[in-house]
Design a protein around this motif. Sequence first.
Motif, PDB file in Angstrom:
ATOM      1  N   ASN A 215       0.766  -1.348  -0.081  1.00  0.00           N
ATOM      2  CA  ASN A 215       0.138  -0.124  -0.089  1.00  0.00           C
ATOM      3  C   ASN A 215       0.869   1.185   0.067  1.00  0.00           C
ATOM      4  O   ASN A 215       2.291   1.184   0.292  1.00  0.00           O
ATOM      5  CB  ASN A 215      -0.939   0.080   1.132  1.00  0.00           C
ATOM      6  CG  ASN A 215      -1.937  -1.149   1.188  1.00  0.00           C
ATOM      7  OD1 ASN A 215      -2.697  -0.952   0.269  1.00  0.00           O
ATOM      8  ND2 ASN A 215      -1.991  -1.959   2.224  1.00  0.00           N
ATOM      9  N   LEU A 216       0.309   2.424  -0.349  1.00  0.00           N
ATOM     10  CA  LEU A 216       1.283   3.799  -0.522  1.00  0.00           C
ATOM     11  C   LEU A 216       0.459   4.598   0.338  1.00  0.00           C
ATOM     12  O   LEU A 216      -0.756   4.898   0.197  1.00  0.00           O
ATOM     13  CB  LEU A 216       1.004   4.108  -1.912  1.00  0.00           C
ATOM     14  CG  LEU A 216       1.785   5.373  -2.154  1.00  0.00           C
ATOM     15  CD1 LEU A 216       3.442   5.319  -1.734  1.00  0.00           C
ATOM     16  CD2 LEU A 216       1.756   5.892  -3.644  1.00  0.00           C
ATOM     17  N   LYS A 217       1.234   5.171   1.135  1.00  0.00           N
ATOM     18  CA  LYS A 217       0.484   6.104   2.419  1.00  0.00           C
ATOM     19  C   LYS A 217       1.140   7.670   1.742  1.00  0.00           C
ATOM     20  O   LYS A 217       2.250   7.968   1.478  1.00  0.00           O
ATOM     21  CB  LYS A 217       1.479   5.982   3.797  1.00  0.00           C
ATOM     22  CG  LYS A 217       0.715   7.027   4.559  1.00  0.00           C
ATOM     23  CD  LYS A 217       1.145   6.602   6.146  1.00  0.00           C
ATOM     24  CE  LYS A 217       0.707   7.368   7.236  1.00  0.00           C
ATOM     25  NZ  LYS A 217       1.379   7.243   8.583  1.00  0.00           N
ATOM     26  N   LEU A 218       0.349   8.379   1.279  1.00  0.00           N
ATOM     27  CA  LEU A 218       0.721   9.553   0.920  1.00  0.00           C
ATOM     28  C   LEU A 218       1.030  10.783   1.924  1.00  0.00           C
ATOM     29  O   LEU A 218       0.896  10.507   3.031  1.00  0.00           O
ATOM     30  CB  LEU A 218      -0.740  10.343   0.221  1.00  0.00           C
ATOM     31  CG  LEU A 218      -1.456   9.208  -0.990  1.00  0.00           C
ATOM     32  CD1 LEU A 218      -2.731   9.701  -1.369  1.00  0.00           C
ATOM     33  CD2 LEU A 218      -0.552   8.836  -1.938  1.00  0.00           C
ATOM     34  N   ALA A 219       1.233  11.954   1.296  1.00  0.00           N
ATOM     35  CA  ALA A 219       2.049  12.871   2.222  1.00  0.00           C
ATOM     36  C   ALA A 219       1.034  13.471   3.264  1.00  0.00           C
ATOM     37  O   ALA A 219       1.219  13.839   4.349  1.00  0.00           O
ATOM     38  CB  ALA A 219       2.569  13.948   1.240  1.00  0.00           C
ATOM     39  N   THR A 262       5.906  12.308  -3.163  1.00  0.00           N
ATOM     40  CA  THR A 262       6.456  11.644  -2.232  1.00  0.00           C
ATOM     41  C   THR A 262       5.410  10.917  -1.348  1.00  0.00           C
ATOM     42  O   THR A 262       4.446  10.908  -1.667  1.00  0.00           O
ATOM     43  CB  THR A 262       7.303  12.472  -1.359  1.00  0.00           C
ATOM     44  OG1 THR A 262       6.512  13.229  -0.598  1.00  0.00           O
ATOM     45  CG2 THR A 262       8.415  13.109  -2.036  1.00  0.00           C
ATOM     46  N   GLY A 263       6.018   9.689  -0.994  1.00  0.00           N
ATOM     47  CA  GLY A 263       5.112   8.789   0.148  1.00  0.00           C
ATOM     48  C   GLY A 263       5.782   7.661   0.499  1.00  0.00           C
ATOM     49  O   GLY A 263       7.096   7.858   0.598  1.00  0.00           O
ATOM     50  N   SER A 264       4.767   7.028   1.407  1.00  0.00           N
ATOM     51  CA  SER A 264       5.765   5.827   2.162  1.00  0.00           C
ATOM     52  C   SER A 264       5.077   4.437   1.502  1.00  0.00           C
ATOM     53  O   SER A 264       3.657   4.533   1.612  1.00  0.00           O
ATOM     54  CB  SER A 264       5.419   6.132   3.657  1.00  0.00           C
ATOM     55  OG  SER A 264       6.288   7.180   4.059  1.00  0.00           O
ATOM     56  N   VAL A 265       5.820   3.768   1.198  1.00  0.00           N
ATOM     57  CA  VAL A 265       5.214   2.345   0.777  1.00  0.00           C
ATOM     58  C   VAL A 265       5.176   1.462   1.987  1.00  0.00           C
ATOM     59  O   VAL A 265       5.994   1.383   2.656  1.00  0.00           O
ATOM     60  CB  VAL A 265       6.297   1.656  -0.122  1.00  0.00           C
ATOM     61  CG1 VAL A 265       5.952  -0.044  -0.428  1.00  0.00           C
ATOM     62  CG2 VAL A 265       6.233   2.207  -1.371  1.00  0.00           C
ATOM     63  N   MET A 266       3.888   0.884   2.114  1.00  0.00           N
ATOM     64  CA  MET A 266       3.710   0.092   3.229  1.00  0.00           C
ATOM     65  C   MET A 266       3.529  -1.303   2.976  1.00  0.00           C
ATOM     66  O   MET A 266       2.836  -1.882   2.157  1.00  0.00           O
ATOM     67  CB  MET A 266       2.314   0.375   3.828  1.00  0.00           C
ATOM     68  CG  MET A 266       2.209   1.618   4.351  1.00  0.00           C
ATOM     69  SD  MET A 266       0.368   2.521   4.678  1.00  0.00           S
ATOM     70  CE  MET A 266       0.470   1.411   6.359  1.00  0.00           C
ATOM     71  N   MET A 267       4.916  -2.184   3.440  1.00  0.00           N
ATOM     72  CA  MET A 267       5.010  -3.440   3.003  1.00  0.00           C
ATOM     73  C   MET A 267       5.098  -4.306   4.176  1.00  0.00           C
ATOM     74  O   MET A 267       5.687  -3.989   5.242  1.00  0.00           O
ATOM     75  CB  MET A 267       6.303  -3.620   2.340  1.00  0.00           C
ATOM     76  CG  MET A 267       6.571  -4.611   1.666  1.00  0.00           C
ATOM     77  SD  MET A 267       8.015  -4.949   0.375  1.00  0.00           S
ATOM     78  CE  MET A 267       9.215  -4.807   1.743  1.00  0.00           C
ATOM     79  N   VAL A 268       4.433  -5.585   4.103  1.00  0.00           N
ATOM     80  CA  VAL A 268       4.530  -6.659   5.092  1.00  0.00           C
ATOM     81  C   VAL A 268       5.795  -7.334   5.199  1.00  0.00           C
ATOM     82  O   VAL A 268       6.391  -7.865   4.281  1.00  0.00           O
ATOM     83  CB  VAL A 268       3.463  -7.690   5.043  1.00  0.00           C
ATOM     84  CG1 VAL A 268       3.553  -8.705   5.997  1.00  0.00           C
ATOM     85  CG2 VAL A 268       2.121  -6.797   4.928  1.00  0.00           C
ATOM     86  N   VAL A 269       6.536  -7.339   6.353  1.00  0.00           N
ATOM     87  CA  VAL A 269       8.014  -7.710   6.411  1.00  0.00           C
ATOM     88  C   VAL A 269       7.865  -8.896   7.395  1.00  0.00           C
ATOM     89  O   VAL A 269       7.435  -8.627   8.561  1.00  0.00           O
ATOM     90  CB  VAL A 269       9.164  -6.592   7.077  1.00  0.00           C
ATOM     91  CG1 VAL A 269      10.363  -7.192   7.260  1.00  0.00           C
ATOM     92  CG2 VAL A 269       8.799  -5.393   6.038  1.00  0.00           C
TER      93      VAL A 269
END
Length: 360
Positions: A215-219, A262-269
């Motif tokens: 998922n992508l978290k926006l600014a 810009t944004g933040s990618v939310m990845m399951v680790v």
Amino acid sequence: MKKIIMITGLLAASFLVSCNSKKEEKEAPIKYTVTSPAVIDTSFTKQYVSQIKSVQNIEIRAQEKGFLQKIYVDEGQYVKQGQLLFRIMPKMYEAELLKAQAEAKSAEIEFQNTKNLADKNIISKNEQAVASANLQQARAQVAVAKLYLSFTEIRAPFSGTIDRIPKKLGSLIDEGELLTSLSDNSEMFAYFNVSEPEYLSYETDIKNRADTKVNLKLANGDILKQAGKVELVEGEFDNETGNIAFRSRFPNPDKLLRNGETGSVMMVVPLHQALVIPQKATYEIQDKKYVFIVNKNNVIKSREIVVKGEMPDLYVIESGITVNDKIVFDGIQKANENDTIQYDFLKPSKVLNSLRLHAE
């Protein structure tokens, strides 16, 4: 008089008893709940700062020198593939084309005359071959002139959105000068860097998963409605940072994402043998997180911890404590540095179960 003295004495005794009772109540030790970090195999959603790029983003530059005669589009406009964007004054190239076409016509007439004479054996076949070569050369010159003339019309190589247009009508444009940029924002790439341990865990775990959705978290803190997918990992690590770049692709039907955003990618680790503690067992001072450690003398000491990741009600710990440490779990708001405490120890497994039940 004796009655007054007796009453005064009774009041004083009552006051002393009350004070002693309050003192004993004040000094009664608080009983805390203490636990230890748990070690579990789990996964958590980590955010990675990302750079958002268009699937296609190119600079539109002039291929010939001349005055900017016409601008057919505006900044921010969506254009279709092949649509005319700019025209550079074509007069000289039109004249070159007319000249080439006239020479080609002359060469064609000469070839036809030579052919007729050669058919009657008046001239040799070699002269006909020379005339044929001259005609081919003239036609090639026409093709070159048409090509140069086409360079004065700048068209969109693909459908996309026009960026800023720095030049205005009448500006003298040099060959190779920037006219604008064109972005295809139908889909977007999000590039982000992953550490070597996380990369290894990801590659090991990917075989057990059906997809690689992110998922992508926006600014502004909102989450993009459309989920993306990790589609490739670069071929080598950056020696300076120890990271490797991932690329994810996101659909962009609403055109909300733009090139350079810009944004933040939310990845399951995935995490193997991860050290976790309850979030409620921590407190924060100036953006740093701490816990209270209980030593062998039942005295509590604060210790800074480094959080690697966050899960519902839990922190994944990178450093600061070990699995053998005892930490204050319940009552941390009342705890003070160097307090000697009484406590009940709650096994980490029971703490995790209680948090799961609470979440449900």
